[in-house]
Design a protein around this motif. Structure first.
Motif, PDB file in Angstrom:
ATOM      1  N   GLU A   4       0.833  -1.205   0.000  1.00  0.00           N
ATOM      2  CA  GLU A   4       0.000   0.000   0.000  1.00  0.00           C
ATOM      3  C   GLU A   4       0.870   1.259   0.000  1.00  0.00           C
ATOM      4  O   GLU A   4       0.555   2.241  -0.679  1.00  0.00           O
ATOM      5  CB  GLU A   4      -0.952   0.005   1.204  1.00  0.00           C
ATOM      6  N   ASP A   5       1.966   1.221   0.771  1.00  0.00           N
ATOM      7  CA  ASP A   5       2.895   2.356   0.797  1.00  0.00           C
ATOM      8  C   ASP A   5       3.517   2.584  -0.580  1.00  0.00           C
ATOM      9  O   ASP A   5       3.628   3.718  -1.049  1.00  0.00           O
ATOM     10  CB  ASP A   5       4.016   2.133   1.817  1.00  0.00           C
ATOM     11  N   ALA A   8       0.975   4.039  -2.954  1.00  0.00           N
ATOM     12  CA  ALA A   8       0.755   5.460  -2.644  1.00  0.00           C
ATOM     13  C   ALA A   8       1.909   6.311  -3.179  1.00  0.00           C
ATOM     14  O   ALA A   8       1.689   7.385  -3.746  1.00  0.00           O
ATOM     15  CB  ALA A   8       0.587   5.656  -1.142  1.00  0.00           C
ATOM     16  N   ARG A   9       3.124   5.825  -3.005  1.00  0.00           N
ATOM     17  CA  ARG A   9       4.290   6.583  -3.497  1.00  0.00           C
ATOM     18  C   ARG A   9       4.306   6.649  -5.018  1.00  0.00           C
ATOM     19  O   ARG A   9       4.677   7.668  -5.598  1.00  0.00           O
ATOM     20  CB  ARG A   9       5.579   5.984  -2.969  1.00  0.00           C
ATOM     21  N   GLU A  12       1.934   9.275  -6.304  1.00  0.00           N
ATOM     22  CA  GLU A  12       2.427  10.645  -6.086  1.00  0.00           C
ATOM     23  C   GLU A  12       3.736  10.931  -6.818  1.00  0.00           C
ATOM     24  O   GLU A  12       4.211  12.069  -6.801  1.00  0.00           O
ATOM     25  CB  GLU A  12       2.643  10.871  -4.590  1.00  0.00           C
TER      26      GLU A  12
END
Length: 146
Positions: A4-5, A8-9, A12
């Protein structure tokens, strides 16, 4: 760093954030998160890069000395892509690529690039443009040094 991290990165990420979620998922599933320390050599002079690097945070630099002292040839920060690129002929850096700050990146092994090209056309397009820009920058730096 969890999946998930990473997702998300990627969403972005300056260079790859606009790619479809399915392509981010492919990168996440096939990539490896690497953390590098200040001063760590990323790619040694004369050695070819063995992986695509999606830089999330940090700072990497290639410096060269053409007789007038070392100067920055190229640098990458969070939001940039580096390393081996799709369709690249695999040039070697003119000197070591070194972390000038702790760096976190997602890496994709060279062997996975043919599959990535098929599965991630939007990412591939961004990477090819980045490779062309990088070649242009190296040529400009070389001409300036002359």
């Amino acid at each position: 760093m969890t999946s998930e991290d990473v997702m998300a990165r990627l969403a972005e990420h300056r260079a790859l954030g606009g790619a479809p979620v399915a392509e981010h998922a492919w990168l996440c599933d096939h990539g490896t998160v690497r953390r590098l320390a200040l001063g760590q050599i990323v790619t040694a002079k004369g050695a070819q890069a063995t992986e695509l690097m999606v830089v999330f945070e940090g700072h990497m630099v290639i410096r060269a000395d053409s007789g007038a002292g070392a100067h920055k040839v190229f640098e990458w920060r969070g939001g940039d892509v580096s390393g081996v690129m799709p369709y690249s002929r695999g040039a070697s850096p003119p000197s070591n690529t070194v972390c000038e700050a702790p760096t976190v990146m997602l890496t994709i092994a060279r062997e996975l690039l043919p599959e990535m090209i098929r599965e991630c056309p939007s990412v591939t397009t961004v990477l090819v443009h980045a490779m062309v820009d990088r070649a242009r920058q190296f040529t400009t730096n070389s001409l300036r040094d002359e």
